[in-house]
Design a protein around this motif. Structure first.
Motif, PDB file in Angstrom:
ATOM      1  N   TYR A  71      -9.723  32.210  62.702  1.00  0.00           N
ATOM      2  CA  TYR A  71     -10.047  33.600  62.390  1.00  0.00           C
ATOM      3  C   TYR A  71     -11.279  33.728  61.504  1.00  0.00           C
ATOM      4  O   TYR A  71     -11.938  34.765  61.494  1.00  0.00           O
ATOM      5  CB  TYR A  71      -8.815  34.301  61.803  1.00  0.00           C
ATOM      6  N   TYR A  80     -13.506  34.101  64.277  1.00  0.00           N
ATOM      7  CA  TYR A  80     -13.270  35.337  65.021  1.00  0.00           C
ATOM      8  C   TYR A  80     -13.827  36.544  64.260  1.00  0.00           C
ATOM      9  O   TYR A  80     -14.414  37.453  64.865  1.00  0.00           O
ATOM     10  CB  TYR A  80     -11.776  35.531  65.287  1.00  0.00           C
ATOM     11  N   PHE A  81     -13.646  36.551  62.937  1.00  0.00           N
ATOM     12  CA  PHE A  81     -14.132  37.675  62.143  1.00  0.00           C
ATOM     13  C   PHE A  81     -15.664  37.736  62.102  1.00  0.00           C
ATOM     14  O   PHE A  81     -16.228  38.714  61.607  1.00  0.00           O
ATOM     15  CB  PHE A  81     -13.571  37.620  60.726  1.00  0.00           C
ATOM     16  N   SER A 121     -17.386  37.061  65.040  1.00  0.00           N
ATOM     17  CA  SER A 121     -17.768  37.168  66.446  1.00  0.00           C
ATOM     18  C   SER A 121     -18.390  38.531  66.740  1.00  0.00           C
ATOM     19  O   SER A 121     -18.117  39.525  66.054  1.00  0.00           O
ATOM     20  CB  SER A 121     -16.544  36.954  67.341  1.00  0.00           C
ATOM     21  N   LEU A 159     -15.696  41.358  67.330  1.00  0.00           N
ATOM     22  CA  LEU A 159     -15.117  42.048  66.184  1.00  0.00           C
ATOM     23  C   LEU A 159     -16.154  42.927  65.491  1.00  0.00           C
ATOM     24  O   LEU A 159     -15.845  44.026  65.034  1.00  0.00           O
ATOM     25  CB  LEU A 159     -14.528  41.060  65.188  1.00  0.00           C
ATOM     26  N   GLN A 190     -16.285  46.087  67.162  1.00  0.00           N
ATOM     27  CA  GLN A 190     -15.099  46.884  66.860  1.00  0.00           C
ATOM     28  C   GLN A 190     -15.197  47.521  65.474  1.00  0.00           C
ATOM     29  O   GLN A 190     -14.822  48.679  65.278  1.00  0.00           O
ATOM     30  CB  GLN A 190     -13.844  46.010  66.956  1.00  0.00           C
ATOM     31  N   LEU A 239      -6.053  47.226  64.891  1.00  0.00           N
ATOM     32  CA  LEU A 239      -6.828  46.522  65.910  1.00  0.00           C
ATOM     33  C   LEU A 239      -5.987  45.426  66.549  1.00  0.00           C
ATOM     34  O   LEU A 239      -5.200  44.738  65.882  1.00  0.00           O
ATOM     35  CB  LEU A 239      -8.075  45.881  65.290  1.00  0.00           C
ATOM     36  N   GLU A 240      -6.156  45.259  67.841  1.00  0.00           N
ATOM     37  CA  GLU A 240      -5.500  44.152  68.535  1.00  0.00           C
ATOM     38  C   GLU A 240      -6.469  42.975  68.580  1.00  0.00           C
ATOM     39  O   GLU A 240      -7.600  43.105  69.033  1.00  0.00           O
ATOM     40  CB  GLU A 240      -5.117  44.574  69.950  1.00  0.00           C
ATOM     41  N   ILE A 241      -5.993  41.829  68.087  1.00  0.00           N
ATOM     42  CA  ILE A 241      -6.828  40.634  68.085  1.00  0.00           C
ATOM     43  C   ILE A 241      -6.099  39.529  68.828  1.00  0.00           C
ATOM     44  O   ILE A 241      -4.868  39.521  68.920  1.00  0.00           O
ATOM     45  CB  ILE A 241      -7.161  40.187  66.642  1.00  0.00           C
ATOM     46  N   GLN A 267      -5.794  27.359  68.925  1.00  0.00           N
ATOM     47  CA  GLN A 267      -6.611  27.872  67.829  1.00  0.00           C
ATOM     48  C   GLN A 267      -7.276  26.722  67.079  1.00  0.00           C
ATOM     49  O   GLN A 267      -8.461  26.782  66.736  1.00  0.00           O
ATOM     50  CB  GLN A 267      -5.744  28.674  66.850  1.00  0.00           C
ATOM     51  N   THR A 306     -18.615  33.660  69.621  1.00  0.00           N
ATOM     52  CA  THR A 306     -17.967  34.735  70.376  1.00  0.00           C
ATOM     53  C   THR A 306     -17.339  34.203  71.657  1.00  0.00           C
ATOM     54  O   THR A 306     -16.197  34.550  71.995  1.00  0.00           O
ATOM     55  CB  THR A 306     -18.986  35.841  70.706  1.00  0.00           C
ATOM     56  N   THR A 331     -13.111  34.069  72.205  1.00  0.00           N
ATOM     57  CA  THR A 331     -12.620  35.035  73.208  1.00  0.00           C
ATOM     58  C   THR A 331     -12.222  34.357  74.503  1.00  0.00           C
ATOM     59  O   THR A 331     -11.924  35.028  75.495  1.00  0.00           O
ATOM     60  CB  THR A 331     -13.686  36.111  73.492  1.00  0.00           C
TER      61      THR A 331
END
Length: 382
Positions: A67, A70-71, A73, A76, A79, A101-103, A111, A359, A363
């Motif tokens: 994450y 991900y944070f 990317s 996000l 978003q 938010l859906e992550i 992961q 990204t 994803t």
């Protein structure tokens, strides 16, 4: 995140009440006060943050390293752009919308594979970017040394002492000129900022931020004839004048006016009247910036005064040789600038590809177990 001990200023009174502060553990995430601008920081240390911050802690089925990427990317970030409140500097994430938010939540083992892959690949890219930045810095150092030799000797074999400790030698056939005798010096001012009648006019107005060791042809600001009429110290200097930043973040930087312009009070303008060509002096100032800054006064941000500038002594040959030296210096400067642009472009491409790789990985656009980092779908790897 940055440790308070790593800051060069104090931001917290240790005697203040911290009962409402929030505990941050390693691998927590902290959403800042202006969270949209500053993003979501991943903590590697244990500490406290102000109640104004939001602390996120990963659930057992979430790998913090995954994450962390991900944070950062593009997905996000796009978003977040849709769930911000306020305008400009006041923008912040709407935390209620953020929580809804859906992550993605891949299996924990996946992961970790993605995080392991990105740890390796981003480290490699960061190393390449750092190498490009080091190369760019070395090119600038090389140019400085070339200009130092060119503006003190230009290859003349016979040298003599200057009597200047930080510039001990010069070509034996050259003369040492005092800036105050070879140039008219002047400065400018800043009109009252609350009066809009003084700004956005027909006269270029140079500030120290416009000085980038090059010709100044498009200053960022202009003033009106009314400003010149109301402020006698605001005068227009002719093209070809040399401008030196006396204080501020750009202290010591120089520029040559490519257009008629006035300046603010932080600029010293040298207009040629004597035996030294302003452009020759421009390259000499570039070459000896660090030594000149060593003479400046002040604490963390030293200042150069007009008196200091006028007191400087500059070695120079006859005008015809100065002009030949200027032509050579231009060629060197242009060549180094082209090489630096290539390095900066390479660093920029690496940053873009790093972002695209993150990204794509978080994803699920490719399988990291088979990716080598060289043949990633979408052409995002290097």
């Amino acid at each position: 995140m940055t440790l308070r001990s790593d800051l060069d200023f104090s931001v917290w009174n240790p005697d203040s009440d911290v009962s409402n502060y929030k505990l941050v553990e390693p691998d927590d995430f902290v959403v800042g006060l202006r969270s949209f601008q500053h993003g979501i920081s991943h903590s590697t240390v244990r500490g406290l943050v102000s109640p104004a911050y939001t602390v996120l802690r990963a659930a057992p089925e979430a790998e913090p390293r995954f994450y962390k990427y991900y944070f950062r990317s593009s997905l996000l970030i796009s978003q977040l752009a849709n769930i911000t409140q306020g305008i400009r500097q006041g923008q912040a994430i709407d935390m209620e919308a953020f929580q809804n938010l859906e992550i993605p939540l891949p299996p924990l083992a996946e992961q970790r594979r993605i995080a392991d892959f990105l740890d390796i690949e981003t480290r490699r890219m960061d190393g390449l970017r750092a190498a490009s930045q080091r190369q760019s810095a070395l090119l600038e150092e090389r140019l400085t040394e070339q200009l130092r030799q060119l503006t003190t000797s230009a290859g003349h074999p016979e040298m003599r002492a200057t009597g200047v400790p930080w510039m001990p030698d010069m070509a034996a056939s050259w003369r040492l000129h005092k800036i105050g005798r070879s140039f008219r010096t002047g400065s400018g001012t800043t009109p009252r900022s609350s009066d809009t009648a003084y700004f956005d006019g027909e006269h270029a107005w140079v500030n120290t931020g416009d000085l980038r060791d090059s010709w100044v042809t498009e200053p960022s600001k202009t003033v009106t004839s009314k400003a010149l009429a109301d402020y006698p110290t605001l005068r227009v200097y002719p093209p070809g004048s040399l401008v030196v930043a006396m204080y501020g973040a750009t202290t010591g930087r120089v520029g040559i006016l490519g257009v008629p312009a006035c300046v603010n009070q932080a600029c010293c303008v040298l207009s040629g009247t004597g035996a030294v060509d302003p452009e020759f002096a421009f390259f000499w100032f570039r070459a000896h910036r660090l030594e000149i800054l060593g003479l400046a006064s002040g604490g963390g941000q030293p200042n150069i005064s007009q008196d200091l500038v006028r007191s400087l002594r500059i070695p120079a040959p006859a005008k015809d040789e100065q002009h030949r030296i200027v032509r050579t210096a231009r060629e060197w400067q242009d060549r180094i600038a082209a090489q630096r642009r290539l390095q900066e472009r390479r660093a920029g491409l690496l940053a873009e590809r790093r972002q695209a790789l993150i990204t794509a990985a978080v994803t699920g656009q490719f399988d990291v177990t088979t990716a080598s980092g060289r043949n990633v779908t979408g052409g995002v790897a290097v």
